[in-house]
Enzyme design. Structure first.
Site, short mmCIF file in Angstrom:
data_model
loop_
_atom_site.label_atom_id
_atom_site.label_comp_id
_atom_site.label_asym_id
_atom_site.label_seq_id
_atom_site.Cartn_x
_atom_site.Cartn_y
_atom_site.Cartn_z
N GLU A 43 0.77 -1.28 0.02
CA GLU A 43 0.06 0.14 0.04
C GLU A 43 0.76 1.39 0.08
O GLU A 43 2.08 1.24 0.27
CB GLU A 43 -0.93 0.11 1.20
CG GLU A 43 -0.16 0.15 2.59
CD GLU A 43 -0.95 0.36 3.68
OE1 GLU A 43 -1.51 1.36 3.68
OE2 GLU A 43 -1.08 -0.54 4.57
N LYS A 177 -5.08 -2.58 14.06
CA LYS A 177 -4.50 -1.68 14.74
C LYS A 177 -4.82 -1.77 16.15
O LYS A 177 -6.35 -1.64 16.12
CB LYS A 177 -4.51 -0.21 13.97
CG LYS A 177 -3.68 -0.05 12.96
CD LYS A 177 -3.78 1.19 12.30
CE LYS A 177 -3.41 1.25 10.75
NZ LYS A 177 -3.83 0.34 9.66
#
Length: 324
Positions: A43, A177
């Site tokens: 990404e 996360k």
């Protein structure tokens, strides 16, 4: 469609039922895909939004080199002047790392960004969709997006989850996360039919932390096992969604758990006080972690993505070997 540029190695690819995009492949990536060499998608959001300058460009190059060192070709995905590029060259990578108005692009943003000739960095969702459309089956990132805390009130859930439900790609990550709700995210992944396997673990990692506090049903012990799972998925044709490969940090490399918990509590309090919402939540909290831990979280973040890039490359190599 206005704003789409045509250049070398350009293919028309259908990402959904209504929109056709043109993907420009970098020369190295195009050659690798043509001859069946292993390729790993990366990404670009980590370059433009995830890491501070000047670390962002240095780390982006290190990630690509890590993939190469493990025997695969890196394909960093992003949008340059309205065109989706699979395999940014160094000049394009530098552009996304240093320009101030780079947009953060999820799947829903791609059409408008293309039409307005925007520069954009692709999220996990957008990178997964573009990579799969380009024929890439393995993707390395740091942490997956997921269900946000207090989502019952805000309905804040990452598009990463619904995109993976319909995108055939393996995403190597360190869980979600830790600023998110890991338990709720695992429940949503189950509902959406997205497979989750631990790499040499039966516990879901917590990004900065080795153990995120939740059990996993499946574990794999080698890149070859992941490659076999991907091959079985394709051969059986029963499911076209993604596979999350959860790769935990070793315990001696994780962020100190007490420091993590204290920093997270402070960050969530600041988040509510300042009214931060939507796309701004994750970068706000990551910046708080970086500041409050005096750079310790950044060092851990970098170790995470480099380890995931290495494992993803090994999986891509194993997958290519099965098809040789």
């Amino acid at each position: 469609m206005p704003g789409l540029l045509r250049a070398r190695r350009t293919d028309a690819v259908r990402l959904d039922a209504v929109t056709t995009f043109h993907l420009r492949h970098g020369v190295e990536v195009a050659d690798a895909l043509r001859v069946g060499r292993p390729v790993v998608a990366l990404e670009s959001t980590i370059v433009s939004h995830g890491l501070p300058r000047p670390d962002n460009l240095r780390v982006a190059r290190e990630i690509e080199q890590t993939v190469r060192d493990a025997g695969a070709v890196p394909a960093t995905i992003g949008m340059v002047a309205g065109q989706l590029v699979v395999g940014l060259d160094d000049a394009e990578l530098t552009r996304l790392a240093t320009v101030d108005d780079v947009a953060k692009l999820s799947v829903r943003d791609l059409a408008v960004a293309a039409a307005t000739d925007a520069d954009g960095a692709t999220t996990v969702a957008a990178t997964s969709a573009v990579a799969a459309a380009a024929g890439i089956r393995v993707f390395a990132t740091g942490g997956l997006g997921g269900v946000h805390r207090e989502a019952a009130q805000s309905f804040d859930e990452s598009a990463d989850l619904t995109t993976l439900a319909r995108t055939p790609i393996a995403v190597v990550c360190a869980g979600v996360k830790s600023i998110l709700d890991s338990g709720a995210t695992l429940e949503r992944l189950e509902t959406l039919g997205v497979g989750v396997v631990g790499y040499r673990t039966r516990r879901f990692p917590g990004f900065y932390l080795t153990d995120g506090g939740f059990d996993l049903d499946w574990s794999v012990d080698s890149p070859e096992q992941v490659a076999a799972a991907l091959a079985a998925q394709e051969q059986h044709g029963l499911h076209s969604g993604g596979l999350v490969v959860a790769n935990p940090l070793p315990t001696d490399e994780q962020l100190d758990p007490a420091l993590h918990d204290r920093t997270l509590a402070e960050g969530l309090m600041l988040l509510r006080r300042e009214g931060v919402t939507g796309k701004a939540v994750t970068p706000f909290l990551l910046a708080h972690f970086h500041s409050a831990t005096e750079g310790a979280s950044l060092a851990v973040n970098i170790r995470i993505i480099l380890r995931n890039a290495d494992l993803a490359a090994q999986i891509a190599v194993a997958s290519a070997a099965r098809q040789a």
